[in-house]
Design a protein around this motif. Structure first.
Motif, mmCIF file in Angstrom:
data_model
loop_
_atom_site.group_PDB
_atom_site.id
_atom_site.type_symbol
_atom_site.label_atom_id
_atom_site.label_comp_id
_atom_site.label_asym_id
_atom_site.label_seq_id
_atom_site.Cartn_x
_atom_site.Cartn_y
_atom_site.Cartn_z
ATOM 1 N N UNK A 71 0.835 -1.205 0.000
ATOM 2 C CA UNK A 71 0.000 0.000 0.000
ATOM 3 C C UNK A 71 0.871 1.257 0.000
ATOM 4 N N UNK A 72 1.975 1.221 0.756
ATOM 5 C CA UNK A 72 2.906 2.352 0.757
ATOM 6 C C UNK A 72 3.503 2.555 -0.631
ATOM 7 N N UNK A 73 3.779 1.474 -1.338
ATOM 8 C CA UNK A 73 4.334 1.572 -2.696
ATOM 9 C C UNK A 73 3.331 2.261 -3.629
ATOM 10 N N UNK A 74 2.047 1.964 -3.480
ATOM 11 C CA UNK A 74 1.014 2.605 -4.298
ATOM 12 C C UNK A 74 0.974 4.101 -4.011
ATOM 13 N N UNK A 75 1.015 4.458 -2.720
ATOM 14 C CA UNK A 75 1.012 5.882 -2.347
ATOM 15 C C UNK A 75 2.269 6.583 -2.842
ATOM 16 N N UNK A 76 3.399 5.904 -2.740
ATOM 17 C CA UNK A 76 4.654 6.482 -3.212
ATOM 18 C C UNK A 76 4.563 6.794 -4.705
ATOM 19 N N UNK A 77 4.001 5.881 -5.459
ATOM 20 C CA UNK A 77 3.839 6.103 -6.894
ATOM 21 C C UNK A 77 2.899 7.283 -7.160
ATOM 22 N N UNK A 78 1.807 7.355 -6.419
ATOM 23 C CA UNK A 78 0.849 8.453 -6.602
ATOM 24 C C UNK A 78 1.485 9.795 -6.244
ATOM 25 N N UNK A 79 2.216 9.854 -5.134
ATOM 26 C CA UNK A 79 2.859 11.110 -4.756
ATOM 27 C C UNK A 79 3.949 11.499 -5.755
ATOM 28 N N UNK A 80 4.663 10.514 -6.278
ATOM 29 C CA UNK A 80 5.671 10.802 -7.300
ATOM 30 C C UNK A 80 5.012 11.412 -8.533
ATOM 31 N N UNK A 81 3.873 10.872 -8.905
ATOM 32 C CA UNK A 81 3.138 11.421 -10.048
ATOM 33 C C UNK A 81 2.685 12.855 -9.771
ATOM 34 N N UNK A 82 2.197 13.120 -8.557
ATOM 35 C CA UNK A 82 1.794 14.486 -8.201
ATOM 36 C C UNK A 82 2.981 15.443 -8.265
ATOM 37 N N UNK A 83 4.114 15.022 -7.745
ATOM 38 C CA UNK A 83 5.307 15.867 -7.808
ATOM 39 C C UNK A 83 5.693 16.158 -9.256
ATOM 40 N N UNK A 84 5.603 15.151 -10.106
ATOM 41 C CA UNK A 84 5.897 15.358 -11.527
ATOM 42 C C UNK A 84 4.919 16.335 -12.150
#
Length: 147
Positions: free
Chosen positions: A127-140
């Protein structure tokens, strides 16, 4: 119009804005206790971790060294923390809660970023990996460099 009828970009943006508004509202609430959100997060961290070096506080809060020093000075002036030099190495400075700082950290309702930090600890790695991916996308999307 229900959530399924709205454009997906609008649904996502509304959820993001709900989170943003909640964090701002919580920050204003902590100011009623005489501390800013980041300062309260520091008090909670020291409550959990015990005495820490200034570098450990800086790493946890994720701000610059000068901002960390200024924030700790405000907390020290307010009587919530105290700094002590290490007896073995005088270059090392530890920060710890005073009794008043402990009281404030224990009595202020947990919410905002401090709550999120606690909740993240309970999530399984996938679940943390999913959030990490989502936050990375937001930062991008926001054109913010991740450190």
């Amino acid at each position: 119009m229900n959530e399924q009828e709205r454009p997906p970009a609008l649904v996502v943006m509304q959820k993001f804005l709900s989170l943003y508004r909640y964090l701002r509202r919580y920050s204003r609430q902590t100011q009623e206790y005489g501390v800013r959100g980041r300062e309260f997060a520091t008090l909670r961290y020291l409550l959990e971790a015990g005495p820490c070096t200034i570098g450990q506080v800086q790493e946890y809060i994720y701000i610059s060294a000068s901002s960390t020093s200024e924030m700790l000075s405000r907390l020290e002036d307010a009587g919530y923390v105290m700094r002590k030099r290490c007896k073995k190495d005088q270059r090392v400075v530890f920060v710890e809660l005073t009794s008043e700082g402990r009281r404030l950290a224990e009595e202020t309702p947990l919410g905002g970023i401090p709550l999120l930090r606690e909740k993240f600890k309970t999530l399984p790695p996938e679940r943390l990996a999913i959030l990490d991916e989502a936050f990375s996308e937001l930062l991008n999307l926001m054109e913010i460099e991740s450190k």
